[in-house]
Design a protein around this motif. Structure first.
Motif, PDB file in Angstrom:
ATOM      1  N   ILE A  50      41.191 -71.095  74.042  1.00 51.52           N
ATOM      2  CA  ILE A  50      41.324 -69.636  74.059  1.00 51.52           C
ATOM      3  C   ILE A  50      41.489 -69.197  75.515  1.00 51.52           C
ATOM      4  CG2 ILE A  50      40.169 -67.478  73.462  1.00 51.52           C
ATOM      5  CD1 ILE A  50      38.229 -69.263  71.752  1.00 51.52           C
ATOM      6  N   ASN A  71      26.345 -64.266  74.311  1.00 45.18           N
ATOM      7  CA  ASN A  71      26.619 -64.198  72.887  1.00 45.18           C
ATOM      8  C   ASN A  71      27.503 -65.365  72.445  1.00 45.18           C
ATOM      9  OD1 ASN A  71      29.340 -63.611  73.370  1.00 45.18           O
ATOM     10  ND2 ASN A  71      29.013 -61.388  73.266  1.00 45.18           N
ATOM     11  N   GLY A  72      27.731 -65.465  71.123  1.00 41.95           N
ATOM     12  CA  GLY A  72      28.455 -66.612  70.562  1.00 41.95           C
ATOM     13  C   GLY A  72      29.822 -66.820  71.177  1.00 41.95           C
ATOM     14  N   PHE A  73      30.516 -65.751  71.442  1.00 39.16           N
ATOM     15  CA  PHE A  73      31.870 -65.879  71.990  1.00 39.16           C
ATOM     16  C   PHE A  73      31.835 -66.425  73.422  1.00 39.16           C
ATOM     17  CE2 PHE A  73      35.721 -63.699  73.893  1.00 39.16           C
ATOM     18  CZ  PHE A  73      36.616 -64.645  73.407  1.00 39.16           C
ATOM     19  N   ARG A 132      29.690 -58.732  63.823  1.00 38.72           N
ATOM     20  CA  ARG A 132      30.485 -59.829  63.287  1.00 38.72           C
ATOM     21  C   ARG A 132      31.859 -59.448  62.750  1.00 38.72           C
ATOM     22  NH1 ARG A 132      26.883 -63.929  63.187  1.00 38.72           N
ATOM     23  NH2 ARG A 132      24.833 -63.048  63.429  1.00 38.72           N
ATOM     24  N   ARG A 148      20.026 -68.049  70.756  1.00 41.92           N
ATOM     25  CA  ARG A 148      20.480 -69.393  71.056  1.00 41.92           C
ATOM     26  C   ARG A 148      20.914 -69.492  72.508  1.00 41.92           C
ATOM     27  NH1 ARG A 148      24.292 -69.817  66.198  1.00 41.92           N
ATOM     28  NH2 ARG A 148      22.800 -68.862  64.774  1.00 41.92           N
ATOM     29  N   TYR A 171      41.450 -68.089  65.307  1.00 40.43           N
ATOM     30  CA  TYR A 171      40.086 -67.763  64.942  1.00 40.43           C
ATOM     31  C   TYR A 171      39.955 -67.956  63.433  1.00 40.43           C
ATOM     32  CZ  TYR A 171      35.773 -65.340  64.206  1.00 40.43           C
ATOM     33  OH  TYR A 171      34.486 -65.054  63.836  1.00 40.43           O
ATOM     34  N   GLN A 182      35.627 -58.738  63.587  1.00 41.65           N
ATOM     35  CA  GLN A 182      36.465 -59.114  64.722  1.00 41.65           C
ATOM     36  C   GLN A 182      37.026 -57.931  65.490  1.00 41.65           C
ATOM     37  OE1 GLN A 182      38.694 -61.267  66.320  1.00 41.65           O
ATOM     38  NE2 GLN A 182      37.461 -63.086  66.024  1.00 41.65           N
ATOM     39  N   ARG A 242      29.500 -68.225  74.664  1.00 38.16           N
ATOM     40  CA  ARG A 242      29.082 -69.630  74.576  1.00 38.16           C
ATOM     41  C   ARG A 242      30.285 -70.519  74.270  1.00 38.16           C
ATOM     42  NH1 ARG A 242      24.670 -67.601  71.581  1.00 38.16           N
ATOM     43  NH2 ARG A 242      25.378 -68.649  69.698  1.00 38.16           N
ATOM     44  N   LYS A 243      31.129 -70.015  73.383  1.00 38.57           N
ATOM     45  CA  LYS A 243      32.332 -70.780  73.017  1.00 38.57           C
ATOM     46  C   LYS A 243      33.227 -70.978  74.244  1.00 38.57           C
ATOM     47  CE  LYS A 243      36.055 -70.879  69.635  1.00 38.57           C
ATOM     48  NZ  LYS A 243      35.828 -71.509  68.336  1.00 38.57           N
TER      49      LYS A 243
HETATM   50  N1  LIG Z   1      38.276 -63.893  69.618  1.00 42.35           N
HETATM   51  C1  LIG Z   1      37.281 -64.702  69.261  1.00 42.35           C
HETATM   52  N2  LIG Z   1      36.011 -64.188  68.984  1.00 42.35           N
HETATM   53  C2  LIG Z   1      35.009 -65.020  68.608  1.00 42.35           C
HETATM   54  C3  LIG Z   1      35.218 -66.404  68.488  1.00 42.35           C
HETATM   55  N3  LIG Z   1      34.033 -66.982  68.096  1.00 42.35           N
HETATM   56  C4  LIG Z   1      33.135 -65.975  67.972  1.00 42.35           C
HETATM   57  N4  LIG Z   1      33.691 -64.797  68.270  1.00 42.35           N
HETATM   58  C5  LIG Z   1      33.042 -63.487  68.252  1.00 42.35           C
HETATM   59  O1  LIG Z   1      31.827 -63.550  68.979  1.00 42.35           O
HETATM   60  C6  LIG Z   1      30.772 -62.805  68.357  1.00 42.35           C
HETATM   61  C7  LIG Z   1      29.516 -63.621  68.149  1.00 42.35           C
HETATM   62  O2  LIG Z   1      29.804 -64.867  67.544  1.00 42.35           O
HETATM   63  P1  LIG Z   1      28.803 -65.675  66.561  1.00 42.35           P
HETATM   64  O3  LIG Z   1      29.364 -67.026  66.367  1.00 42.35           O
HETATM   65  O4  LIG Z   1      28.609 -64.891  65.320  1.00 42.35           O
HETATM   66  O5  LIG Z   1      27.452 -65.830  67.411  1.00 42.35           O
HETATM   67  P2  LIG Z   1      25.965 -65.176  67.296  1.00 42.35           P
HETATM   68  O6  LIG Z   1      25.800 -64.305  68.537  1.00 42.35           O
HETATM   69  O7  LIG Z   1      25.023 -66.342  67.362  1.00 42.35           O
HETATM   70  O8  LIG Z   1      25.818 -64.408  66.040  1.00 42.35           O
HETATM   71  C8  LIG Z   1      31.323 -62.316  67.055  1.00 42.35           C
HETATM   72  O9  LIG Z   1      31.581 -60.934  67.180  1.00 42.35           O
HETATM   73  C9  LIG Z   1      32.610 -63.105  66.827  1.00 42.35           C
HETATM   74  O10 LIG Z   1      33.571 -62.322  66.193  1.00 42.35           O
HETATM   75  C10 LIG Z   1      36.563 -66.910  68.766  1.00 42.35           C
HETATM   76  O11 LIG Z   1      36.861 -68.096  68.672  1.00 42.35           O
HETATM   77  N5  LIG Z   1      37.530 -66.010  69.143  1.00 42.35           N
END
Ligand SMILES: Nc1nc2c(ncn2[C@@H]2O[C@H](COP(=O)(O)OP(=O)(O)O)[C@@H](O)[C@H]2O)c(=O)[nH]1
Ligand SMILES: Nc1nc2c(ncn2[C@@H]2O[C@H](COP(=O)(O)OP(=O)(O)O)[C@@H](O)[C@H]2O)c(=O)[nH]1
Lengths: 517, 517
Positions: A164, A199-201, B421, A231, B467, B423, A203-204
């Motif tokens: 990404i 946040n999750g994004f 959550r 996390r 995604y 997008q 972290r990714k």
């Molecule tokens: N554009 C994009 N957004 C992502 C991606 N992975 C996660 N997100 C966004 O990041 C936010 C948090 O991700 P999530 O995996 O639910 O982690 P959480 O914080 O542990 O709940 C969410 O709003 C997702 O839509 C990705 O690969 N691409």
């Protein structure tokens, strides 16, 4: 004795020994609720009753399992007992473990807490459980996970998906993280670097950048849960092959242990089942249903399969509520509520059996008032059972005492579960066909929803007293006290715009036909 | 301050005053669970999201309501606060009161108890509540009951239905009871005679016999619950007309008081609603839904009616999670989890606002760590809000400080609830139409259930990163990062026996058509 997950592992050998050497067992459960509101009807068939119990009661949780083991000592001619109170709570032990949802009924929680039940202990220290299917699935998943780890241990940190592009607002942050990782790797001060607050994004994005810029042979990133809900990423230095192998072995050992622990209370139920001992309960249909459903396998839809399941798991069961409602007891016992029964059995013509604790501190004295602690109720049930059994023996010529669990005198009471609130079928026969008493004197009646019981008794007053069992606000079953009046009712009460009266048997037949269509 | 049913009545005047004189309020809830397992999808529309929330989340219970009132003192230029923690539990207050069933999620209870939440206090001392409809129904029922009592007070004890012949096994018992009643009436030693230990049928027989044999002007029988679960008959001597009237008045007073108490927490929500104050929350959609559903009225099925309901009850709402995700904050705040946000706002370029307790012992100091106590989280949310607001003011020319709740600078953030959550739609717009961002780059894909995310990213790899948002084990939405590749996907990926790829918009249209048929 109180059993929580803190002492569960320890007591297992003792428990196993107690069960094996016992002459019979008594059980009792405490639940977070009883029924979802769908009411039982006095003219339910046992099959209908079971269907309601299954659909309306199994979403509640058994939160305390009382088990009392009873052992006969030939030398003294006395029984001794040992009581266990298991706190039961399905706290998820890992991210892939089940996270059950269950129902609570406000009045039931209110009742339990007023009896001194400790919910904080329950939720903190309750012992988990797994049904057989859940355990099997988790073992397979674990094996797969471990295999996958073995295969991937050589591959790179990098995510194999296309990368990404890093959004502008995050570049500074990502660069900053890379600097911190570099610092961490270039000196030996810390064992691990915790990256918290993303946040999750984000972290990714970090995973992705690390994969691109760092050598997976020198470092490793993983996600770890901290403070329960958040996390964080944890960076560690890569290990030597040998250290890695050792760490992996330890990890596998740990994972297996975790899963074994998670089987928890279910292993106790399996012990009880395998022991084949006589199991006593008071009004135990609900207990048996919950125990099977929660710890073994979801209750089957089919009523006959249910009966098979019960007798397969627990080949010999005796319900003291059923027993005390039958001859020769029913005329002498005006209330079969457990506390009342115990009181009645403490007086003439009965001779209450004294059952001391096998070990000091591991049981109860009858005088103690711990009603509604599951272990105490199990103990009381066992005492009542022995007293009822001895009474049977006292009626023999010559009198027999003591009457032991394998006595033929008990045969008429074995594998029959008391049915609450059903008018004319008093028990479920686990190993035979249920009774089907004639219901020619029962009528299905529909009427305006303004009617009260009074209006129904008025309507039927020419035929004597009736028993009204409500179905909906506009229908009920009405049973005649004088069965000989049935034909007269049909001749008299059939023509009306306000109400309709139909024979019970006709009504049931019609319902079945509609369902088939 | 902790509020339970023991001190609820006492604190109401103080609370009312705090709300009325406040400049804004902050709220937070703790729940027995979050969702039933039906997962949200990253491409849910706000409407779909609401439907899932309503059907999968509202069976859980709000068990703690945190309320923090904030007041601005013009003289000092400072805010002060006062925090309330309401324990909430629907303990049925009478036999005709609702006995709610509610869901629990094991991991949520585990989380709460690990944070020190006291469930024993909750179930013992929780404050009840009634929705408006429940309250109305109970008031009507009570009125009817009181009227019925007034009419029947002169009539006989006797049941008007035809009498049941007494079964032989019970005749001795019934005769015995009559002797005991005679004894009781013939001397003045006791105030009441309690007949305990009889089941419902025997009680019915006793009622009937008493009605036939005793004069209702000389004695009175009623059923009373004892030890929570059992019911006993209580016989008392009849009163003089004057005494009876006085007793009836006392009883009516008592019944009315009971019902008023039962409204409990709902009256707090009504106060908040009527105050019209700005209400702050952090990620507050779930809190708002639970508050309305539990204390006011079941959530409507229609999404637009839901929006109307929220703005009717709470005309001005501000969600700090939404605010901190928006300009000018979003680039400076890498995590909007409340604890992280508070930490970020404690450093440059922000200036954390210090909000002291209005009264010693009725609030918190920022340093305290009471995270996940609802009152503390509400307090923290208010502090974050003030800090964010002041930051907006500092960007003005000339800088404005303090920024008060009625400042036009806050307008862009009012009545918008953060959506987790999803997008591309970040909020629910309570007073307008929700955003409908184009989804030309999103595809609905079906495939064999063995596929993992990896297989999907592989399939789409020629078109850049994607995604993946899972729907079932054999379908998912896949969003392209490079929107310009959408047409290419359609040209390339449409012919296959293994998988199918369809535009998001087409898929949604087709689903709607199927539903209409
Ligand atoms: N554009 C994009 N957004 C992502 C991606 N992975 C996660 N997100 C966004 O990041 C936010 C948090 O991700 P999530 O995996 O639910 O982690 P959480 O914080 O542990 O709940 C969410 O709003 C997702 O839509 C990705 O690969 N691409
Ligand atoms: N024959 C007959 N049985 C009754 C009557 N009323 C209640 N019962 C039975 O008495 C038992 C207990 O009655 P119930 O009202 O449920 O009281 P509970 O003990 O408080 O649950 C049940 O098994 C009913 O079937 C009646 O009018 N006639």
């Amino acid at each position: 004795m109180e059993v929580t997950r803190l002492n569960f592992g320890e007591i297992i050998p003792e428990l196993e020994n107690d069960i094996t050497s016992s002459h019979f067992l008594a059980i009792d459960g405490e639940f977070t609720g009883l029924h979802t509101g769908q009411d039982f009807n006095a003219f339910d068939t046992p099959q209908q009753y079971y269907a309601k119990l299954r659909s309306g009661g199994m979403d509640f949780l058994l939160v305390q399992l009382g088990l009392c083991t009873f052992r006969y000592n030939k030398d003294t001619g006395q029984f001794t007992h040992k009581a266990y109170n298991f706190y039961v709570f399905p706290r998820p032990f890992s991210r892939s473990a089940p996270d059950p949802r269950f129902l609570c009924q406000s009045s039931s929680l209110d009742f339990l807490v007023s009896q001194g039940f400790d919910f904080n202990k329950l939720f903190k220290e309750g012992i988990p459980y797994l049904t057989e299917a859940e355990e099997k699935k988790l073992r397979e998943q674990l094996e797969e996970k471990q295999k996958a780890r073995a295969n991937s241990s050589s591959s790179k940190n990098e995510d194999s998906s296309a990368s990404i592009p890093i959004p502008e607002e995050h570049t500074e942050l990502i660069e900053d993280v890379c600097v911190r990782i570099n610092d961490f790797l270039s000196n030996d001060e810390q064992d691990e670097l915790i990256l918290d607050g993303y946040n999750g994004f984000v972290r990714k994005l970090i995973y992705q950048t690390v994969g691109e810029r760092f050598d997976s042979r020198s470092m490793h990133v993983e996600t770890r849960a901290i403070d329960n809900h958040n996390r964080a990423l944890v960076v560690t230095r890569a290990l030597s092959d040998e250290d890695r192998k050792k760490k992996e072995e330890e990890r596998q050992e740990q994972e297996k242990k975790e899963l074994d622990t998670a089987v928890g209370v279910s292993s106790v139920i399996r012990m009880i089942s395998q022991s084949g001992k006589l199991i006593i309960g008071h009004n135990m249909l609900l207990d048996i249903c919950h125990i099977l459903h929660q710890f073994c396998t979801p209750l089957p839809e089919s009523y006959s399969e249910f009966k098979e399941l019960v007798t397969f798991m627990f080949p010999r069961i005796l319900d003291t509520k059923y027993m005390s409602c039958m001859d020769p007891f029913k005329d002498q016992i005006s209330s079969t509520v457990l506390g009342h029964l115990h009181k009645t059995l403490s007086g003439e013509p009965f001779e209450l059996v004294n059952v001391a604790p096998a070990v000091e501190g591991r049981g109860y004295a009858s005088a103690e008032e711990k009603a509604h602690e599951a272990g105490y109720d199990a103990y009381l049930t066992g005492v009542c059972f022995l007293t009822l059994a001895n009474y049977l023996g006292s009626l023999e010529e010559p009198a027999k005492k003591p009457v032991l669990p394998n006595s033929p005198l008990l045969r008429p009471y074995i594998n029959r579960l008391h049915l609450m609130r059903v008018q004319d079928v008093t028990f479920i026969d686990l190993t035979g066909e249920d009774a089907e008493p004639p219901r020619d004197h029962v009528f299905h009646v529909t009427f305006p929803k303004e009617w009260k019981t009074y209006d129904l008794t008025q309507l039927f007053s020419p035929f004597g007293s009736v028993y009204v069992s409500w179905l909906t606000e506009a229908s009920a079953y009405v049973g005649l006290h004088r069965r000989d009046q049935a034909q007269l009712v049909l001749n008299t009460l059939t023509q009306s715009d306000t109400y309709s009266v139909e024979r019970y048997t006709e009504h049931v037949k019609r319902i079945k036909q509609t369902q088939r269509q």
